[in-house]
Write an enzyme that holds these catalytic residues in place. Structure first.
Site: not given
Ligand code: MN
Length: 257
Positions: A79, A61-62, A69, A73
């Site tokens: 935003h 696992w990491n 962003h 995405h």
């Molecule tokens: Mn964006």
């Protein structure tokens, strides 16, 4: 619910295909680069915790680190400063994340002109041929830019005058935000605005108008050439990051074959 069993049969039989509109997410994923004095986002990175070794003999696992962003995405209204009273990415209703999608193809124009801008006239001409934009759906703007995604230099396409990537004319962004029934716009480029949009009036008009209207953005989409002009169903799945302004997202399309 026969409609869902019919869908599963269609998926099993191949008459409905799942098209993945998501770019692979890695350290090599291109990231938007703002000029000074603005702060920049980090790139995506993996940090290994264990890999079948002393740190964890049976598991791999990491940890990950990423900007919101980065890569394919989702931009939430909050935003942008114009949408600061709007919802964050965790507050986008799940019902809004499954929606119709249409494609406007300007890839030939963008091949000739990396600063190409979509106009109201272009969208009206599209509507004359294909009908109204979908109520509560996505307008996906095909520019051919996904073919550059493996090369960050070509994808960001910057020179001494700044980045040169396609986008929307300010009037078109305003019109799509305030008049069109869509819930958002999806693009192939690193952001929903043109590379040169810092110099537009207003600056970054797609962000300013769309997010200010409570609408959404999807960036760095792939495989738009595999979608029909109309009729696809898009499933966008940003992580519900509490207070988040956006999130890397898996974006899928259901397409009738
Ligand atoms: Mn964006």
């Amino acid at each position: 619910m026969t409609v869902l069993s019919d869908l599963l049969s269609a998926l099993a039989g191949g008459s409905v295909e799942v098209v993945d509109l998501t770019a692979p997410l890695s350290e090599a994923t291109p990231v938007i680069q703002l000029p000074p004095p603005f702060a920049n986002t980090r790139h995506f990175a993996l940090e290994e915790i264990s890999r079948y070794d002393d740190r964890g003999p049976a598991w791999y696992w990491n940890d990950i680190s990423t900007g919101e962003h980065v890569g394919t995405h989702f931009d939430a209204p909050v935003h942008w400063v114009t949408g600061r009273e709007g919802v964050d990415v965790s507050q986008v209703p799940a019902r809004r994340l499954v929606a119709p999608a249409v494609v406007i193809d300007k890839s030939e124009e963008c091949a000739d002109d990396p600063d190409f801008l979509l106009t109201v006239e272009h969208v009206e001409a599209w509507q004359a041929e294909h009908g109204s934009l979908p109520d509560g759906g996505w307008l996906l703007y095909r520019t051919g830019w996904a073919s550059r995604a493996g090369d960050a230099g070509r994808f960001l396409n910057a020179n001494e005058t700044g980045p040169h990537t396609p986008g929307l004319a300010p009037d078109c962004a305003r019109w799509l935000a305030q008049t069109a029934p869509i819930l958002g716009i999806g693009v192939e480029t690193v952001g929903t605005d043109a590379g040169a949009a810092h110099s537009f009036d207003p600056p970054f008009p797609c962000h300013a108008f769309m997010l200010g209207a409570g609408k959404y953005g999807l960036t760095q989409l792939a495989n738009l050439e595999r979608l029909p002009v109309t009729g696809a169903v898009l499933i966008a799945s940003p992580l519900p990051i509490v207070r988040g302004s956006g999130s890397p997202a898996r974006v899928l399309a259901l397409v009738v074959r």
